[in-house]
Design a protein around this motif. Structure first.
Motif, PDB file in Angstrom:
ATOM      1  N   GLU A  18      -5.856   7.115  16.106  1.00  0.00           N
ATOM      2  CA  GLU A  18      -4.678   6.950  15.259  1.00  0.00           C
ATOM      3  C   GLU A  18      -3.593   7.879  15.793  1.00  0.00           C
ATOM      4  OE1 GLU A  18      -5.924   5.581  10.908  1.00  0.00           O
ATOM      5  OE2 GLU A  18      -6.778   7.533  11.391  1.00  0.00           O
ATOM      6  N   ASP A  26      -9.135   8.836  -1.715  1.00  0.00           N
ATOM      7  CA  ASP A  26     -10.161   9.229  -0.727  1.00  0.00           C
ATOM      8  C   ASP A  26      -9.524   9.364   0.654  1.00  0.00           C
ATOM      9  OD1 ASP A  26      -9.772   6.466  -0.309  1.00  0.00           O
ATOM     10  OD2 ASP A  26     -11.792   6.227   0.507  1.00  0.00           O
ATOM     11  N   LEU A  75     -16.689   0.786   4.838  1.00  0.00           N
ATOM     12  CA  LEU A  75     -15.513   1.638   4.632  1.00  0.00           C
ATOM     13  C   LEU A  75     -14.890   1.271   3.282  1.00  0.00           C
ATOM     14  CD1 LEU A  75     -14.086   1.450   8.248  1.00  0.00           C
ATOM     15  CD2 LEU A  75     -15.028   3.493   7.145  1.00  0.00           C
ATOM     16  N   GLU A  81      -0.411   4.253   5.457  1.00  0.00           N
ATOM     17  CA  GLU A  81      -1.268   5.426   5.234  1.00  0.00           C
ATOM     18  C   GLU A  81      -0.342   6.647   5.284  1.00  0.00           C
ATOM     19  OE1 GLU A  81      -5.174   3.544   7.612  1.00  0.00           O
ATOM     20  OE2 GLU A  81      -4.060   5.187   8.495  1.00  0.00           O
ATOM     21  N   LYS A 126     -15.087   0.632  12.424  1.00  0.00           N
ATOM     22  CA  LYS A 126     -16.198   1.329  13.076  1.00  0.00           C
ATOM     23  C   LYS A 126     -16.344   0.884  14.523  1.00  0.00           C
ATOM     24  CE  LYS A 126     -18.041   4.114   9.999  1.00  0.00           C
ATOM     25  NZ  LYS A 126     -18.252   5.527  10.305  1.00  0.00           N
ATOM     26  N   VAL A 151      -8.018  11.073   4.366  1.00  0.00           N
ATOM     27  CA  VAL A 151      -8.393  11.924   5.485  1.00  0.00           C
ATOM     28  C   VAL A 151      -7.451  13.124   5.414  1.00  0.00           C
ATOM     29  CG1 VAL A 151      -8.467  12.105   7.995  1.00  0.00           C
ATOM     30  CG2 VAL A 151      -9.043   9.932   6.883  1.00  0.00           C
ATOM     31  N   TYR A 174     -12.705  13.713   5.855  1.00  0.00           N
ATOM     32  CA  TYR A 174     -12.676  12.664   4.828  1.00  0.00           C
ATOM     33  C   TYR A 174     -13.049  13.332   3.503  1.00  0.00           C
ATOM     34  CZ  TYR A 174     -13.891   8.235   2.463  1.00  0.00           C
ATOM     35  OH  TYR A 174     -13.955   7.183   1.589  1.00  0.00           O
ATOM     36  N   TYR A 221      -0.180   9.556  15.002  1.00  0.00           N
ATOM     37  CA  TYR A 221       0.682   9.922  13.868  1.00  0.00           C
ATOM     38  C   TYR A 221       2.105  10.071  14.409  1.00  0.00           C
ATOM     39  CZ  TYR A 221      -3.473  10.909  10.991  1.00  0.00           C
ATOM     40  OH  TYR A 221      -4.639  10.817  10.259  1.00  0.00           O
ATOM     41  N   PHE A 247     -13.039  12.385  14.760  1.00  0.00           N
ATOM     42  CA  PHE A 247     -12.317  13.138  13.717  1.00  0.00           C
ATOM     43  C   PHE A 247     -11.692  14.432  14.225  1.00  0.00           C
ATOM     44  CE2 PHE A 247     -12.634  11.686   9.072  1.00  0.00           C
ATOM     45  CZ  PHE A 247     -12.509  10.354   9.425  1.00  0.00           C
ATOM     46  N   TYR A 267       0.882  -1.167   0.000  1.00  0.00           N
ATOM     47  CA  TYR A 267       0.000   0.000   0.000  1.00  0.00           C
ATOM     48  C   TYR A 267       0.915   1.210   0.000  1.00  0.00           C
ATOM     49  CZ  TYR A 267      -4.387   2.297   1.710  1.00  0.00           C
ATOM     50  OH  TYR A 267      -5.525   3.038   1.885  1.00  0.00           O
ATOM     51  N   TRP A 302      -9.618   3.055  10.512  1.00  0.00           N
ATOM     52  CA  TRP A 302     -10.329   2.357   9.443  1.00  0.00           C
ATOM     53  C   TRP A 302     -11.096   1.145   9.979  1.00  0.00           C
ATOM     54  CZ3 TRP A 302      -9.669  -1.172   4.918  1.00  0.00           C
ATOM     55  CH2 TRP A 302     -10.342  -0.675   3.780  1.00  0.00           C
ATOM     56  N   ILE A 337       1.826   5.930  11.115  1.00  0.00           N
ATOM     57  CA  ILE A 337       0.637   5.834  11.973  1.00  0.00           C
ATOM     58  C   ILE A 337       0.531   4.479  12.654  1.00  0.00           C
ATOM     59  CG2 ILE A 337      -1.899   5.929  12.040  1.00  0.00           C
ATOM     60  CD1 ILE A 337      -1.908   7.835   9.742  1.00  0.00           C
ATOM     61  N   TYR A 374     -19.822  14.371   0.723  1.00  0.00           N
ATOM     62  CA  TYR A 374     -18.533  15.076   0.731  1.00  0.00           C
ATOM     63  C   TYR A 374     -18.318  15.876  -0.553  1.00  0.00           C
ATOM     64  CZ  TYR A 374     -18.197  11.469   4.274  1.00  0.00           C
ATOM     65  OH  TYR A 374     -18.469  10.648   5.339  1.00  0.00           O
ATOM     66  N   SER A 417      -3.736  12.312   4.395  1.00  0.00           N
ATOM     67  CA  SER A 417      -3.431  10.945   4.820  1.00  0.00           C
ATOM     68  C   SER A 417      -4.018   9.970   3.795  1.00  0.00           C
ATOM     69  CB  SER A 417      -4.025  10.709   6.223  1.00  0.00           C
ATOM     70  OG  SER A 417      -3.592   9.464   6.712  1.00  0.00           O
ATOM     71  N   ILE A 418      -3.172   9.556   2.874  1.00  0.00           N
ATOM     72  CA  ILE A 418      -3.663   8.981   1.612  1.00  0.00           C
ATOM     73  C   ILE A 418      -3.947   7.482   1.632  1.00  0.00           C
ATOM     74  CG2 ILE A 418      -2.654  10.781   0.190  1.00  0.00           C
ATOM     75  CD1 ILE A 418      -0.344   8.838  -0.490  1.00  0.00           C
ATOM     76  N   ALA A 419      -4.910   7.120   0.772  1.00  0.00           N
ATOM     77  CA  ALA A 419      -5.127   5.725   0.378  1.00  0.00           C
ATOM     78  C   ALA A 419      -4.114   5.418  -0.732  1.00  0.00           C
ATOM     79  CB  ALA A 419      -6.561   5.542  -0.100  1.00  0.00           C
TER      80      ALA A 419
HETATM   81  N1  THG Z   1      -6.928   6.827   8.480  1.00  0.00           N
HETATM   82  C1  THG Z   1      -5.937   7.635   8.035  1.00  0.00           C
HETATM   83  N2  THG Z   1      -5.553   7.633   6.754  1.00  0.00           N
HETATM   84  C2  THG Z   1      -6.153   6.799   5.882  1.00  0.00           C
HETATM   85  C3  THG Z   1      -7.194   5.943   6.286  1.00  0.00           C
HETATM   86  C4  THG Z   1      -7.575   5.969   7.639  1.00  0.00           C
HETATM   87  N3  THG Z   1      -5.749   6.788   4.593  1.00  0.00           N
HETATM   88  C5  THG Z   1      -6.176   5.728   3.751  1.00  0.00           C
HETATM   89  C6  THG Z   1      -7.596   5.328   3.950  1.00  0.00           C
HETATM   90  N4  THG Z   1      -7.833   5.109   5.381  1.00  0.00           N
HETATM   91  C7  THG Z   1      -8.519   6.404   3.427  1.00  0.00           C
HETATM   92  N5  THG Z   1      -9.889   5.977   3.372  1.00  0.00           N
HETATM   93  C8  THG Z   1     -10.804   6.208   4.383  1.00  0.00           C
HETATM   94  C9  THG Z   1     -12.090   5.749   4.242  1.00  0.00           C
HETATM   95  C10 THG Z   1     -13.020   5.990   5.244  1.00  0.00           C
HETATM   96  C11 THG Z   1     -12.675   6.686   6.372  1.00  0.00           C
HETATM   97  C12 THG Z   1     -11.383   7.121   6.515  1.00  0.00           C
HETATM   98  C13 THG Z   1     -10.448   6.905   5.520  1.00  0.00           C
HETATM   99  C14 THG Z   1     -13.636   6.982   7.468  1.00  0.00           C
HETATM  100  N6  THG Z   1     -14.893   7.203   7.129  1.00  0.00           N
HETATM  101  C15 THG Z   1     -15.927   7.411   8.124  1.00  0.00           C
HETATM  102  C16 THG Z   1     -17.231   6.852   7.550  1.00  0.00           C
HETATM  103  O1  THG Z   1     -17.281   6.547   6.378  1.00  0.00           O
HETATM  104  O2  THG Z   1     -18.143   6.682   8.336  1.00  0.00           O
HETATM  105  C17 THG Z   1     -16.097   8.831   8.564  1.00  0.00           C
HETATM  106  C18 THG Z   1     -16.170   9.868   7.526  1.00  0.00           C
HETATM  107  C19 THG Z   1     -16.738  11.182   8.018  1.00  0.00           C
HETATM  108  O3  THG Z   1     -17.921  11.218   8.342  1.00  0.00           O
HETATM  109  O4  THG Z   1     -16.022  12.207   8.033  1.00  0.00           O
HETATM  110  O5  THG Z   1     -13.288   7.036   8.625  1.00  0.00           O
HETATM  111  O6  THG Z   1      -8.467   5.226   8.099  1.00  0.00           O
HETATM  112  N7  THG Z   1      -5.334   8.455   8.887  1.00  0.00           N
END
Ligand code: THG
Length: 369
Positions: free
Chosen positions: A204, A108, A244, A63, A199, A110, A95, A206, A178, A32, A197, A152, A265, A122-124
């Motif tokens: 996290e 997508d 997610l 991440e 629920k 954060v 997000y 950093y 958040f 990743y 990542w 992280i 979003y 904070s990238i995917a």
């Molecule tokens: N944390 C951090 N960086 C990341 C991720 C993470 N980078 C890669 C990847 N994960 C990015 N993708 C996501 C996808 C979903 C969420 C966070 C990162 C997430 N979503 C919540 C939801 O869908 O309910 C909240 C979104 C909101 O309401 O703002 O948490 O996990 N540092």
């Protein structure tokens, strides 16, 4: 399926925690952001149940952070995302879909606002730093773009709150979802966010200071004994149940944020300037032709390494399955599918071929739980 080892190299970067998780029993890696990301510690199902009940420590150093600083940093960050960040606050995570000039998803992440002129994305799994640099150069923006050495550690699960309180005190339990703040450990300040990542709740960390970060890693396991702490990693079952999304699996550059169900979003009606805004205004007006949905499938196993075609009862092709796993909660396979209009309504019956057998399924909303 034959199993292969990953041949490690400098290019497939290790993390500061790799030697620790290897002695703690990591059994699979994925790659990743050109970095090792643990994908299993033995049984996926055992860790799923454990995550929903106890607390886990995850090496999610993969991440990566794209740091954007300088006088034009807001301008550049806003140019990349369709989410309105004009009223964003320091100390908050957002997000955000990052999109290209066609409205296609680039990532997508954060996004963390550290200062008025300093952001972390904070990238995917895609090379956002190159996209950001290209945009900055092309638009002559006064910014500095780097990938800082931030690694992280996620603390996830219902008992993460008690564990973190034991180490950092009551204040950390008062942080909102958040939000982020700085907490001291072993003489260093660590940025800690209430995010992750899964629920199941958690944080996290950093880690910018590797030495005290590794001490903190060990401390989490020492103090976590009474909470049944275990090493873990993003869990395929839990993350699909929770809806997610995984960039590169569920969504990619061919999809726009509306098709991904990320409407929340997208702010096409504010006066912010972002790439692809015209295209998103069009999609918003004319509607979309495909949509990401949940599916429940009458099967007790599935393994997805590429998309699987989805048909209706008359053998018409109506979409594709992009992620899937057996869920002990539903006692069947659940998955995330891109379905063509008008086949995305909940309750729609689908057919799919798994291991040479045609099986039935039903379309449902995301998240599953
Ligand atoms: N944390 C951090 N960086 C990341 C991720 C993470 N980078 C890669 C990847 N994960 C990015 N993708 C996501 C996808 C979903 C969420 C966070 C990162 C997430 N979503 C919540 C939801 O869908 O309910 C909240 C979104 C909101 O309401 O703002 O948490 O996990 N540092």
């Amino acid at each position: 399926m034959k199993k292969f080892n990953i041949a490690k190299s400098r290019r497939l970067r290790s993390t500061p925690y790799s030697s620790r998780i290897e002695s703690q029993g990591v059994t699979a890696y994925t790659i990743y952001n050109h970095m090792l990301l643990p994908a299993a510690f033995g049984s996926l199902e055992d860790l799923y149940h454990h995550l929903k009940e106890h607390v886990q420590i995850w090496d999610v150093a993969a991440e990566r952070q794209v740091e954007i600083s300088g006088p034009d940093s807001y301008k550049l960050v806003q140019l990349m995302t369709c989410r309105d960040l004009s009223k964003s606050k320091i100390g908050r995570c957002y997000y955000c879909p990052i999109i290209d000039d066609n409205g296609g998803m680039i990532n997508d992440p954060v996004i963390l606002k550290l200062k008025e002129d300093k952001w972390w994305i904070s990238i995917a799994d895609s090379d956002v730093i190159l996209f950001a640099k290209g945009l900055a150069i092309g638009n002559k923006l006064n910014v500095k773009i780097t990938e800082p050495n931030v690694n992280i550690l996620a603390v996830q699960g219902p008992k993460s709150f008690k564990l973190m309180e034991k180490i950092f005190g009551k204040k950390i339990t008062e942080m909102k979802f958040f939000g982020f703040d700085y907490f001291e450990f072993a003489g260093d300040k660590h940025l800690i966010a209430r995010s992750g990542w899964s629920k199941q709740g958690g944080y996290e960390i950093y880690v910018e200071h590797t030495k005290s970060g590794l001490q903190l890693y060990d401390k989490l396991f020492d103090e976590g004994k009474e909470f049944n702490v275990k090493p873990g990693c993003p869990n395929l079952i839990e993350r699909i149940e929770s809806g997610l999304l995984s960039y590169g699996n569920d969504i990619d550059n061919e999809d726009n944020p509306y098709e991904c169900g990320l409407d929340k979003y997208v702010n096409v009606n504010s006066d912010i300037n972002f790439l692809g805004k015209d295209k998103l205004i069009q999609y918003n007006k004319n509607g979309i032709k495909k949509k990401l949905m949940g599916v429940k499938i009458e099967s007790d196993s599935i393994s997805i390494t590429e998309t699987i075609e989805i048909y209706d009862n008359n053998e018409n092709h109506i979409g594709e399955l992009r992620s899937g796993v057996y869920s002990p909660h539903f006692n069947k396979v659940i998955g995330i599918a891109m379905l063509k209009k008008p086949n995305w309504d909940t309750g729609t019956k689908i057919k799919i071929n798994i291991n040479g057998k045609s099986v039935n399924g039903t379309v449902c909303d995301l998240p599953f739980i």
